[in-house]
Scaffold this motif. Structure first.
Motif, PDB file in Angstrom:
ATOM      1  N   LYS A 150      38.904   9.795 -28.262  1.00 18.02           N
ATOM      2  CA  LYS A 150      39.897   9.093 -27.435  1.00 18.02           C
ATOM      3  C   LYS A 150      39.974   9.636 -26.017  1.00 18.02           C
ATOM      4  N   GLY A 151      39.129  10.595 -25.709  1.00 15.49           N
ATOM      5  CA  GLY A 151      39.116  11.189 -24.381  1.00 15.49           C
ATOM      6  C   GLY A 151      38.886  12.685 -24.458  1.00 15.49           C
ATOM      7  N   PHE A 152      38.295  13.224 -23.427  1.00 11.66           N
ATOM      8  CA  PHE A 152      37.938  14.642 -23.384  1.00 11.66           C
ATOM      9  C   PHE A 152      38.813  15.340 -22.356  1.00 11.66           C
ATOM     10  N   ASN A 153      39.541  16.357 -22.809  1.00  6.62           N
ATOM     11  CA  ASN A 153      40.384  17.152 -21.932  1.00  6.62           C
ATOM     12  C   ASN A 153      39.711  18.514 -21.742  1.00  6.62           C
ATOM     13  N   PRO A 154      39.083  18.744 -20.595  1.00  2.97           N
ATOM     14  CA  PRO A 154      38.346  19.999 -20.374  1.00  2.97           C
ATOM     15  C   PRO A 154      39.192  21.261 -20.541  1.00  2.97           C
ATOM     16  N   ALA A 155      40.438  21.236 -20.041  1.00  6.33           N
ATOM     17  CA  ALA A 155      41.290  22.424 -20.159  1.00  6.33           C
ATOM     18  C   ALA A 155      41.596  22.715 -21.626  1.00  6.33           C
ATOM     19  N   HIS A 156      41.858  21.684 -22.388  1.00  5.27           N
ATOM     20  CA  HIS A 156      42.131  21.867 -23.811  1.00  5.27           C
ATOM     21  C   HIS A 156      40.893  22.395 -24.531  1.00  5.27           C
ATOM     22  N   PHE A 157      39.722  21.853 -24.189  1.00  5.30           N
ATOM     23  CA  PHE A 157      38.481  22.313 -24.817  1.00  5.30           C
ATOM     24  C   PHE A 157      38.235  23.797 -24.528  1.00  5.30           C
ATOM     25  N   ILE A 158      38.416  24.225 -23.298  1.00  2.00           N
ATOM     26  CA  ILE A 158      38.217  25.631 -22.940  1.00  2.00           C
ATOM     27  C   ILE A 158      39.215  26.511 -23.690  1.00  2.00           C
ATOM     28  N   ASP A 159      40.469  26.043 -23.804  1.00  2.00           N
ATOM     29  CA  ASP A 159      41.460  26.785 -24.591  1.00  2.00           C
ATOM     30  C   ASP A 159      41.023  26.898 -26.054  1.00  2.00           C
ATOM     31  N   GLU A 160      40.468  25.821 -26.602  1.00  2.00           N
ATOM     32  CA  GLU A 160      39.985  25.841 -27.987  1.00  2.00           C
ATOM     33  C   GLU A 160      38.847  26.845 -28.155  1.00  2.00           C
ATOM     34  N   CYS A 161      37.972  26.924 -27.163  1.00  2.00           N
ATOM     35  CA  CYS A 161      36.879  27.906 -27.209  1.00  2.00           C
ATOM     36  C   CYS A 161      37.441  29.326 -27.240  1.00  2.00           C
ATOM     37  N   ARG A 162      38.417  29.594 -26.398  1.00  2.00           N
ATOM     38  CA  ARG A 162      39.019  30.932 -26.349  1.00  2.00           C
ATOM     39  C   ARG A 162      39.758  31.246 -27.652  1.00  2.00           C
ATOM     40  N   PHE A 163      40.481  30.257 -28.172  1.00  2.00           N
ATOM     41  CA  PHE A 163      41.179  30.445 -29.440  1.00  2.00           C
ATOM     42  C   PHE A 163      40.171  30.731 -30.557  1.00  2.00           C
ATOM     43  N   PHE A 164      39.053  30.007 -30.550  1.00  2.00           N
ATOM     44  CA  PHE A 164      38.032  30.212 -31.574  1.00  2.00           C
ATOM     45  C   PHE A 164      37.520  31.648 -31.564  1.00  2.00           C
ATOM     46  N   VAL A 165      37.262  32.207 -30.383  1.00  2.00           N
ATOM     47  CA  VAL A 165      36.769  33.592 -30.289  1.00  2.00           C
ATOM     48  C   VAL A 165      37.785  34.539 -30.918  1.00  2.00           C
ATOM     49  N   LYS A 166      39.070  34.338 -30.637  1.00  2.00           N
ATOM     50  CA  LYS A 166      40.111  35.196 -31.226  1.00  2.00           C
ATOM     51  C   LYS A 166      40.155  35.027 -32.739  1.00  2.00           C
ATOM     52  N   ALA A 167      40.076  33.776 -33.204  1.00  2.00           N
ATOM     53  CA  ALA A 167      40.113  33.512 -34.642  1.00  2.00           C
ATOM     54  C   ALA A 167      38.898  34.104 -35.337  1.00  2.00           C
ATOM     55  N   TYR A 168      37.735  33.979 -34.720  1.00  2.00           N
ATOM     56  CA  TYR A 168      36.505  34.529 -35.291  1.00  2.00           C
ATOM     57  C   TYR A 168      36.626  36.042 -35.444  1.00  2.00           C
ATOM     58  N   ASN A 169      37.115  36.689 -34.398  1.00  2.00           N
ATOM     59  CA  ASN A 169      37.262  38.143 -34.455  1.00  2.00           C
ATOM     60  C   ASN A 169      38.276  38.558 -35.517  1.00  2.00           C
ATOM     61  N   TYR A 170      39.342  37.793 -35.669  1.00  2.00           N
ATOM     62  CA  TYR A 170      40.308  38.073 -36.726  1.00  2.00           C
ATOM     63  C   TYR A 170      39.639  37.958 -38.091  1.00  2.00           C
ATOM     64  N   MET A 171      38.915  36.847 -38.304  1.00  2.00           N
ATOM     65  CA  MET A 171      38.240  36.651 -39.591  1.00  2.00           C
ATOM     66  C   MET A 171      37.255  37.781 -39.878  1.00  2.00           C
ATOM     67  N   LEU A 172      36.526  38.189 -38.857  1.00  2.00           N
ATOM     68  CA  LEU A 172      35.500  39.216 -39.036  1.00  2.00           C
ATOM     69  C   LEU A 172      36.111  40.601 -39.237  1.00  2.00           C
ATOM     70  N   TYR A 173      36.987  41.020 -38.325  1.00  2.00           N
ATOM     71  CA  TYR A 173      37.456  42.403 -38.323  1.00  2.00           C
ATOM     72  C   TYR A 173      38.691  42.648 -39.188  1.00  2.00           C
ATOM     73  N   ASP A 174      39.546  41.650 -39.359  1.00  2.00           N
ATOM     74  CA  ASP A 174      40.768  41.850 -40.125  1.00  2.00           C
ATOM     75  C   ASP A 174      40.717  41.231 -41.522  1.00  2.00           C
ATOM     76  N   TYR A 175      39.663  40.516 -41.833  1.00  2.00           N
ATOM     77  CA  TYR A 175      39.575  39.849 -43.133  1.00  2.00           C
ATOM     78  C   TYR A 175      38.284  40.223 -43.857  1.00  2.00           C
ATOM     79  N   LEU A 176      37.148  39.878 -43.268  1.00  2.00           N
ATOM     80  CA  LEU A 176      35.865  40.118 -43.919  1.00  2.00           C
ATOM     81  C   LEU A 176      35.531  41.610 -43.989  1.00  2.00           C
ATOM     82  N   ASN A 177      35.665  42.303 -42.889  1.00  2.00           N
ATOM     83  CA  ASN A 177      35.329  43.730 -42.828  1.00  2.00           C
ATOM     84  C   ASN A 177      36.115  44.545 -43.864  1.00  2.00           C
ATOM     85  N   PRO A 178      37.457  44.429 -43.928  1.00  2.00           N
ATOM     86  CA  PRO A 178      38.186  45.194 -44.947  1.00  2.00           C
ATOM     87  C   PRO A 178      37.794  44.805 -46.377  1.00  2.00           C
TER      88      PRO A 178
END
Length: 156
Positions: free
Chosen positions: A118-146
């Motif tokens: 329905k449309g591409f919002n560049p600012a929202h997409f960049i925010d999603e990319c940044r959120f993904f990096v944080k979520a990935y690190n959480y999954m890796l270091y606070d979930y999978l690693n332990p």
């Protein structure tokens, strides 16, 4: 910051320009014969994969990391795959294990799709990319690693 872009005007040069305008470092760019596109960008000092499927009006955000050697995976396959299944039930990202027998490694990968029918919002997409990096690190270091340490796969 940005206006909504009609889906038919979302192109790989436009996305490249959006990354550059947001001061996001583009490490690599690849185009395939099928028209899909791949960028490796740097966010928070980490490489992030961005895949672009223009016909599907979708961008995929992903990261990979080598977890260990293939023998380690083979010895703990049931636990690792059950953990990945549990992660897929818990988190909004799609996680999986990729095996690379040639390099004798197994890789933890996670992906999330960003659809813009329905449309591409560049600012929202960049925010999603940044959120993904944080979520990935959480999954890796606070979930999978332990979980790996508790199971005795990693002892450090």
């Amino acid at each position: 910051m940005y206006e909504l872009i009609d889906p038919e005007f979302v192109t790989s040069p436009k996305i490249t320009s959006i990354f550059r305008n947001a001061y996001i470092d583009i490490k690599e760019e690849h185009v395939s014969d099928s028209g899909s596109y791949l960028w490796v960008i740097e966010l928070n000092s980490e490489n992030v994969l961005i895949g672009f499927e223009p016909e599907e009006k979708r961008l995929d955000i992903g990261k990979n990391i080598i977890l260990g050697n293939y023998n380690e995976f083979e010895n703990n396959e049931c636990f690792i795959l059950n953990l990945i299944n549990k992660m897929n039930e818990t988190f909004i990202t799609r996680s999986y294990i990729r095996l690379d027998k040639e390099q004798d490694k197994y890789v933890f990968s996670a992906r999330v799709a960003y659809r813009y029918d329905k449309g591409f919002n560049p600012a929202h997409f960049i925010d999603e990319c940044r959120f993904f990096v944080k979520a990935y690190n959480y999954m890796l270091y606070d979930y999978l690693n332990p979980a790996f340490k508790q199971e005795g796969i990693w002892n450090d």
